[in-house]
Design a protein around this motif. Structure first.
Motif, mmCIF file in Angstrom:
data_model
loop_
_atom_site.group_PDB
_atom_site.id
_atom_site.type_symbol
_atom_site.label_atom_id
_atom_site.label_comp_id
_atom_site.label_asym_id
_atom_site.label_seq_id
_atom_site.Cartn_x
_atom_site.Cartn_y
_atom_site.Cartn_z
ATOM 1 N N HIS A 130 0.708 2.022 7.336
ATOM 2 C CA HIS A 130 2.418 1.917 7.312
ATOM 3 C C HIS A 130 2.561 2.266 9.283
ATOM 4 C CE1 HIS A 130 3.036 2.289 3.136
ATOM 5 N NE2 HIS A 130 2.268 1.875 3.120
ATOM 6 N N PRO B 65 -1.512 9.891 12.070
ATOM 7 C CA PRO B 65 -1.571 9.525 11.088
ATOM 8 C C PRO B 65 -2.926 8.974 10.723
ATOM 9 C CG PRO B 65 0.541 8.204 10.410
ATOM 10 C CD PRO B 65 0.168 8.563 12.324
ATOM 11 N N HIS B 66 -3.397 9.044 8.990
ATOM 12 C CA HIS B 66 -4.385 9.536 8.445
ATOM 13 C C HIS B 66 -3.119 7.525 7.850
ATOM 14 C CE1 HIS B 66 -6.889 8.857 4.957
ATOM 15 N NE2 HIS B 66 -5.752 8.205 4.371
ATOM 16 N N GLY B 67 -4.735 6.764 7.801
ATOM 17 C CA GLY B 67 -3.741 5.391 7.618
ATOM 18 C C GLY B 67 -3.753 4.264 7.966
ATOM 19 N N GLU C 73 -7.523 0.492 0.370
ATOM 20 C CA GLU C 73 -6.653 1.810 -0.523
ATOM 21 C C GLU C 73 -7.168 2.483 -1.632
ATOM 22 O OE1 GLU C 73 -2.988 3.019 0.542
ATOM 23 O OE2 GLU C 73 -2.599 2.213 -2.184
ATOM 24 N N THR D 222 0.938 -1.216 0.516
ATOM 25 C CA THR D 222 -0.051 -0.184 0.012
ATOM 26 C C THR D 222 0.476 0.889 -0.415
ATOM 27 O OG1 THR D 222 0.029 -0.315 2.117
ATOM 28 C CG2 THR D 222 -2.376 -0.913 1.531
ATOM 29 N N GLU D 223 0.439 2.184 -0.613
ATOM 30 C CA GLU D 223 1.256 3.145 -0.473
ATOM 31 C C GLU D 223 0.909 5.005 1.380
ATOM 32 O OE1 GLU D 223 -0.247 6.082 -4.002
ATOM 33 O OE2 GLU D 223 0.691 4.652 -5.511
ATOM 34 N N TRP D 224 -0.141 4.293 1.414
ATOM 35 C CA TRP D 224 -0.545 4.703 2.952
ATOM 36 C C TRP D 224 -0.889 4.409 4.063
ATOM 37 C CZ3 TRP D 224 -6.128 5.602 4.197
ATOM 38 C CH2 TRP D 224 -6.590 5.200 2.751
ATOM 39 N N ASN E 199 -9.599 5.250 -2.714
ATOM 40 C CA ASN E 199 -8.655 6.602 -2.521
ATOM 41 C C ASN E 199 -9.958 7.086 -4.290
ATOM 42 O OD1 ASN E 199 -6.540 6.742 -1.991
ATOM 43 N ND2 ASN E 199 -5.683 5.565 -3.849
#
Ligand code: BT5
Length: 332
Positions: free
Chosen positions: A86, A110-112, A257, A81-83, A261
């Protein structure tokens, strides 16, 4: 992540790269710049976590088996995943992952951010109902979402959780799963997953949302016997064999994700055709309980905002924003 955990991750990575062969303690010590007793401590910790590691003097260590745990060691190195996730919090046991995520949210997580637990002692559904969370059988997770959404839009994100899960079950496991409006995922008409989205808001928009999802993965028939409001099942019961929770979680995070998005960029209306295509109830006569009202009618479709369109026997039309579908009676 602390440096101890990081060293353990690196040792595990080396053992995995050499699966089937021995790696010497001296080699591991040198590569991690730690002492050999230091290596031994990490190996012991990994064994405690359920990793099967053969130790032989002169030869070193050989990885022979990986536990089906959702620990950082198995998820984070494999995340695509990108965000999302994490910031990853794995807990052996917790009252409710949603409560834990709320605590993290108030501490600027943080978000995510993802919270996942092996067991919940006070897992909950909507209206403070109980969510049964047997240890190490299911996936109990909460995602912290920090987009500031207008208050009427925020509940729509629940669909992203159910849509993503249905797609993963279909595409990765070949299971025909469906969405029971508004927040359940069913397999063969039985509940396999439920979603609880909770938000904290200012006057006009959300400060953050926490989406909690409980998925019955490897539960036995006895564990799913209930009594529940709706018949329940697990992925393993439907397939006839246990599946790796790690695989389901990793695929789910990727799919979530992507769909989330899309939801943020294009709005729910872009996803409505897919949600309708995977619906359990469309075209069927259903009973919906909304507060103290009971409504019976044919589920016709969803509005672009995700509300349910119901056609009554007298030809009247209702738009329903929230409720519990308690009966489904075949297509008519
Ligand atoms: C839901 O509520 O389906 C939302 C469930 C959300 C659970 C997740 S787990 C991670 C996160 N942390 C939490 O504390 N919660 C979230 P609802 O539609 O109200 O359904 C609840 C009803 O489903 C209960 O009253 C039971 O009858 C039934 N139920 C309880 N546990 C179940 C299970 N494991 N499988 C199927 N049905 C269950």
């Amino acid at each position: 992540m602390g440096s101890t955990n990081n060293t353990r991750l690196q040792i595990l990575r080396i053992l995995k790269e050499n699966e089937g062969s021995f790696v010497s303690g001296a080699d591991l010590a040198k590569r991690q710049s730690i002492s050999r007793p230091g290596v031994w401590k990490h190996i012991n910790k990994l064994k405690e976590m359920g990793y099967q590691i053969q130790s032989q003097s002169k030869l070193g260590y050989r990885l022979e088996g990986v536990p089906d745990s959702l620990a950082v060691e198995e998820i984070v190195p494999n995340l695509k995943t990108e965000w999302l996730a994490h910031s990853y919090h794995h807990l052996a046991t917790v009252a409710s992952t949603n409560d834990y995520a709320l605590l993290l949210a108030t501490r600027a997580a943080p978000h995510g951010t993802l919270v996942v637990a092996e067991e919940q002692t006070k897992g909950r559904g909507r209206l403070n109902r109980e969510w049964v969370s047997y240890p190490s059988r299911g996936i109990y997770l909460s995602i912290l979402l920090r987009d500031h959404l207008p208050l009427h839009i925020a509940p729509q994100s629940t669909y992203i959780g159910s849509l993503a899960l249905v797609k993963v079950l279909r595409e990765e496991l070949g299971i025909t799963a469906s969405i029971k409006w508004p927040n359940d995922v069913l397999i063969n008409g039985r509940k396999t997953a439920g979603i609880l989205t909770e938000t904290q808001s200012d006057q006009d928009s959300t400060r953050f949302s926490i989406m909690g999802i409980g998925i019955n993965v490897n539960h036995s028939r006895e564990e799913m016997a209930g009594p529940f409001r709706y018949p329940a099942t697990s992925i393993a019961m439907e397939l006839g064999f246990a599946v790796k929770r790690q695989k389901v979680l990793l695929k789910f995070l990727c799919q979530f994700e992507q769909d989330y998005n899309r939801f943020i960029q294009k709005g729910l209306s872009d996803l409505i055709p897919e949600i309708e295509a995977h619906s359990e109830i469309l075209g069927k006569i259903i009973k919906v309980i909304c507060g103290d009202r009971e409504i019976i009618g044919r589920a016709q479709g969803l509005t672009p905002e995700g509300a349910l369109l119901l056609l009554g026997a007298d030809g009247s039309r209702e738009i329903i924003w929230a409720g519990d579908v308690t009966r489904i009676e075949g297509a008519v």
